[in-house]
Design an enzyme around this catalytic site. Structure first.
Site, PDB file in Angstrom:
ATOM      1  N   HIS A 144      -8.778  10.449   2.657  1.00 34.83           N
ATOM      2  CA  HIS A 144      -8.428   9.328   1.783  1.00 34.83           C
ATOM      3  C   HIS A 144      -8.577   9.785   0.342  1.00 34.83           C
ATOM      4  O   HIS A 144      -9.590  10.391  -0.019  1.00 34.83           O
ATOM      5  CB  HIS A 144      -9.330   8.133   2.067  1.00 34.83           C
ATOM      6  CG  HIS A 144      -8.783   6.843   1.537  1.00 34.83           C
ATOM      7  ND1 HIS A 144      -8.728   6.561   0.190  1.00 34.83           N
ATOM      8  CD2 HIS A 144      -8.234   5.772   2.178  1.00 34.83           C
ATOM      9  CE1 HIS A 144      -8.184   5.367   0.017  1.00 34.83           C
ATOM     10  NE2 HIS A 144      -7.879   4.866   1.207  1.00 34.83           N
ATOM     11  N   ARG A 173      -1.161   9.384   8.571  1.00 35.05           N
ATOM     12  CA  ARG A 173      -1.108   7.959   8.912  1.00 35.05           C
ATOM     13  C   ARG A 173      -0.637   7.114   7.734  1.00 35.05           C
ATOM     14  O   ARG A 173      -1.135   7.253   6.623  1.00 35.05           O
ATOM     15  CB  ARG A 173      -2.483   7.466   9.367  1.00 35.05           C
ATOM     16  CG  ARG A 173      -2.542   5.967   9.634  1.00 35.05           C
ATOM     17  CD  ARG A 173      -3.859   5.572  10.239  1.00 35.05           C
ATOM     18  NE  ARG A 173      -4.983   5.689   9.325  1.00 35.05           N
ATOM     19  CZ  ARG A 173      -5.378   4.750   8.476  1.00 35.05           C
ATOM     20  NH1 ARG A 173      -4.714   3.621   8.395  1.00 35.05           N
ATOM     21  NH2 ARG A 173      -6.439   4.954   7.713  1.00 35.05           N
ATOM     22  N   GLU A 220       0.862  -1.171   0.000  1.00 29.85           N
ATOM     23  CA  GLU A 220       0.000   0.000   0.000  1.00 29.85           C
ATOM     24  C   GLU A 220       0.900   1.223   0.000  1.00 29.85           C
ATOM     25  O   GLU A 220       2.127   1.115   0.082  1.00 29.85           O
ATOM     26  CB  GLU A 220      -0.968  -0.004   1.199  1.00 29.85           C
ATOM     27  CG  GLU A 220      -2.075  -1.037   1.059  1.00 29.85           C
ATOM     28  CD  GLU A 220      -3.131  -0.953   2.146  1.00 29.85           C
ATOM     29  OE1 GLU A 220      -3.154   0.066   2.875  1.00 29.85           O
ATOM     30  OE2 GLU A 220      -3.926  -1.884   2.263  1.00 29.85           O
ATOM     31  N   ARG A 278      -0.812   9.478   1.622  1.00 32.97           N
ATOM     32  CA  ARG A 278      -2.187   9.871   1.319  1.00 32.97           C
ATOM     33  C   ARG A 278      -2.387  11.374   1.218  1.00 32.97           C
ATOM     34  O   ARG A 278      -3.195  11.853   0.424  1.00 32.97           O
ATOM     35  CB  ARG A 278      -3.133   9.279   2.373  1.00 32.97           C
ATOM     36  CG  ARG A 278      -3.328   7.791   2.234  1.00 32.97           C
ATOM     37  CD  ARG A 278      -4.200   7.226   3.316  1.00 32.97           C
ATOM     38  NE  ARG A 278      -4.430   5.797   3.095  1.00 32.97           N
ATOM     39  CZ  ARG A 278      -5.083   5.014   3.938  1.00 32.97           C
ATOM     40  NH1 ARG A 278      -5.578   5.512   5.061  1.00 32.97           N
ATOM     41  NH2 ARG A 278      -5.254   3.740   3.670  1.00 32.97           N
ATOM     42  N   HIS A 286     -11.249  10.696   6.201  1.00 33.73           N
ATOM     43  CA  HIS A 286     -11.144   9.255   6.442  1.00 33.73           C
ATOM     44  C   HIS A 286     -10.659   8.900   7.841  1.00 33.73           C
ATOM     45  O   HIS A 286     -11.193   7.989   8.462  1.00 33.73           O
ATOM     46  CB  HIS A 286     -10.189   8.665   5.407  1.00 33.73           C
ATOM     47  CG  HIS A 286     -10.010   7.175   5.515  1.00 33.73           C
ATOM     48  ND1 HIS A 286     -11.062   6.290   5.372  1.00 33.73           N
ATOM     49  CD2 HIS A 286      -8.905   6.420   5.746  1.00 33.73           C
ATOM     50  CE1 HIS A 286     -10.617   5.055   5.499  1.00 33.73           C
ATOM     51  NE2 HIS A 286      -9.311   5.098   5.745  1.00 33.73           N
TER      52      HIS A 286
END
Length: 523
Positions: free
Chosen positions: A240, A384, A125, A288, A349
């Site tokens: 997000h 994050r 990811e 992100r 998000h």
């Protein structure tokens, strides 16, 4: 600041006694309850049904350094994504204890996906340097973990899960938590306890575009604000990059997991061109905050509604097996993602800020802990790292349970027989005129979208703070006629804390991108 206690005392609160009360029934709350000693009487308060949580919707997976993984890389990836303002001690704790956390989940019945040889299936990811993301049933990791935890909790005779409870206030005396006042079955209940754990989740419903469940209105954080519990990193809100774009959405947007980009899907603008290379060399797998700002910039530049995620390099069987939930949702919206691009937009998000805790999830109030998204361990810094949230809830939930086990006083004296209402506003003189709380809710969502979103501006933030202050002044001493009214009050309290934190920080980093302070354009 409005406290509910004096208003509720007149209704003769029902008293219930527990050793530990946990506010929130997501992964953080349930896992913590299962790690506590079996001889303790535990109440888990759920705002709605036990399945109504972000935990059940978590798709991407759970990040962990297991077996032969290089733990140093996991630490480096985490602090790089977090713009190097993470609490390094907390990050090391997370990574060092992540394998033990996975083993614990397996013992509780979680079946992580494996390949034909029986090895864990691990994927990439954003901003991860190696594949380390574990999954359950492809893109249903949160539900897979929750199913196992719920089964265990239901079989635990010492744990009582109470649904449809609206937690209202922390009961404290001399900075010591003695329990929670809540609204349950049309009456006020004092859940008296030796220790309390706040696991109430995030703040997504402060925004109109969010992937969060409709229950996430920052209630636990608002309770902490009213009780003068210390907060931290309130300016850091993660958007997000890829929520499914729809003009018809109610309360939340469907998430298109980062794992789709981790498998190689590409972002394209309204002209069908890839664009991430001009923003970051890591392209679709950049952190992100960078991807979300890039998408926002592309949408504004082309005056379009969305950008597109292209997963057409994969066939139907792979996409349906690997991303069954996403495949089905897109199909229900008329898309065959092996042929069609997926329209996506950024949406709120995850909240990196919240109730400040130490390495054992302790707050600055005696007997009060916080775990999960409502807590701020400092692990995430300013942004994050993908899939670090579930592992954080498990690692620090276990640490909270261990500390409670050591600290709980089995000779506890029941010396507070009624709710202490000293220093609370008197019941007399309450204003009782009509206020449209639904409109206030909608107004706040629009305000947060426009002023506290992906790209921030000082003048807009100051105007937003003025508006929030005016509303709080008007409603603070009103009689609330429903829990929805109290929920709106919570939302405004949390919004104020966020805006004030941004203005006081005087910096632009990671998810807190403030135009006046930024040294970079867009990214």
């Amino acid at each position: 600041m409005k406290r509910y206690l004096a208003y509720y005392n007149e209704n003769h609160c029902e008293n219930r006694n527990y050793d530990v009360v946990i506010v929130g029934a997501g992964i953080g709350g349930l896992y913590t309850s299962l790690m506590l000693p079996k001889n303790l009487k535990i109440a888990v308060l759920s705002k709605k049904d036990i399945y109504d949580s972000d935990s059940c919707m978590a798709q991407g997976g759970i990040a962990a350094s297991i077996q032969d993984d290089n733990r140093k890389l996991h630490v480096e990836d985490t602090i790089n994504a977090g713009c190097y303002v993470n609490n390094l001690e907390a990050v090391n704790t997370l990574v060092d204890e992540s394998e033990e956390a996975i083993e614990s989940l397996i013992k509780l019945g979680v079946n992580f996906d494996r390949d034909l040889k029986g090895n864990f299936y691990r994927s990439f990811e954003g901003n991860h340097s190696i594949p380390r993301i574990l999954h359950v049933n492809g893109d249903s990791t949160g539900k897979g973990i929750m199913d196992a935890l719920i089964k265990e909790v239901k079989n635990a005779p010492n744990i009582e899960v109470i649904p449809n409870v609206f937690a209202l206030d922390i009961i404290e005396e001399d900075n010591k938590c003695n329990g929670i006042v809540a609204y349950y079955k049309d009456k006020f209940v004092y859940f008296k306890s030796r220790q309390c754990v706040m696991a109430s989740g995030g703040i997504g419903q402060l925004f109109s575009k969010t992937t969060n469940a409709d229950i996430l209105t920052g209630d636990g954080i608002a309770m902490a604000i009213r009780a003068n519990v210390e907060l931290d990193n309130m300016e850091y809100i993660q958007f997000h990059p890829t929520a499914f774009y729809s003009q018809d959405f109610d309360n939340k947007l469907f998430l298109i997991s980062e794992a789709v980009r981790g498998e190689g899907a590409m972002l394209r603008n309204s002209s069908g061109k890839r664009f991430m290379k001009k923003y970051d060399n890591r392209m679709e797998l950049a952190p992100r905050d960078i991807v979300a700002r890039a998408i926002s910039h592309e949408i504004d530049k082309s005056n379009s509604n969305c950008v597109y995620l292209d997963a057409t390099m994969y066939n139907r069987d792979f996409l349906k097996n690997r991303f069954n939930k996403i495949y089905s949702e897109c199909k229900n919206n008329g898309l065959q993602i092996e042929k069609d691009y997926i329209p996506v937009i950024p949406a709120e998000h995850y909240f990196m800020g919240g109730i400040k805790v130490d390495l054992y999830s302790r707050t600055n109030m005696t007997n009060l802990y916080a775990v999960g998204e409502c807590a701020c361990t400092g692990v995430h810094g300013a942004n994050r790292l993908a899939s670090n949230s579930l592992i954080e809830a498990v690692v620090f939930g276990k640490r909270a349970a261990g500390d409670i086990s050591k600290r709980i006083n089995y000779d506890f004296e029941d010396n507070i027989s009624t709710i202490n209402t000293r220093n609370n506003p008197p019941n007399k003189g309450r204003q009782e005129f009509d206020v449209d709380f639904l409109k206030l809710r909608i107004d706040l969502k629009k305000l947060m979208d426009s002023s506290v979103g992906i790209i921030r501006n000082i003048d807009k933030l100051q105007n937003a703070l003025n508006f929030v202050d005016e509303v709080l002044f008007k409603i603070e001493n009103l009689k609330f006629n429903s829990v929805l009214d109290a929920e709106v009050y919570n939302m405004y309290l949390v919004a104020r804390s966020i805006i004030e934190s941004i203005l006081n920080t005087k910096d632009s980093i990671g998810s807190n991108y403030v135009e006046e302070y930024s040294r970079h354009s867009v990214v």
